[in-house]
Scaffold this active site. Sequence first.
Site: not given
Length: 158
Positions: A40, A103, A125
Site C-alpha cells: 500500500e 486497514c 495487504h
Amino acid sequence: LLPVTFEESFLRLQQKIETFNPDVVMCFGQAAGRSAIELESIAVNEIHADIKDNNGQQPQKQAINDQGEPTYLSTLPLGGMEGALKEAGLPVKISKSAGSFVCNYLFYRLMESNQDIERLCGFIHVPLLPEQAKDNQPYLSFDELKNAVSVILTYINY
C-alpha cells in the site's frame, strides 16, 4: 495481532511501538479477493465502512482526523520491495488504495504518528490462506506469505 476495530487497532499498535521503539513498522492485513501481495502506497484520511467492525461500529464518509492531512505516503521502499518479491516468484503489486475500512484507518494513524520520526512504516495487504478461501477466491499459502516477509526483511536489511 490487532483487533479489527477503529477504536482499538491503532491504540494497541501504538503501545507496542512505544514499548519496542522499532526502526521498521509493517502492518499486514488480509483482503479477500486480492490475488497478490499489495504494497500500500497511500493512506487516506477517510473512513467509509461497508460493514461493521468487530465492535459493531460502521462510520460513514468521515475523516479520520478533521485537522489531518488528506493523505500520507508509505515510507517503506515499495519499488525495491516489489522487485525483490517479483524476483522471488511471488505475486506482488503496488496499490494506491488500502480501502476505507480498519486497514486504511490503521495505516493512516500509523503514518500520521510517525511524521517527525525517521522510521520505515507502511501497510501490506495479503491474500487469504487456502483454508479461508471460498468459491475460487485467490489465496497464497502460509509458506508463501512467510517467504514474502523474509524477502521484504532481507531487502530492507532487517
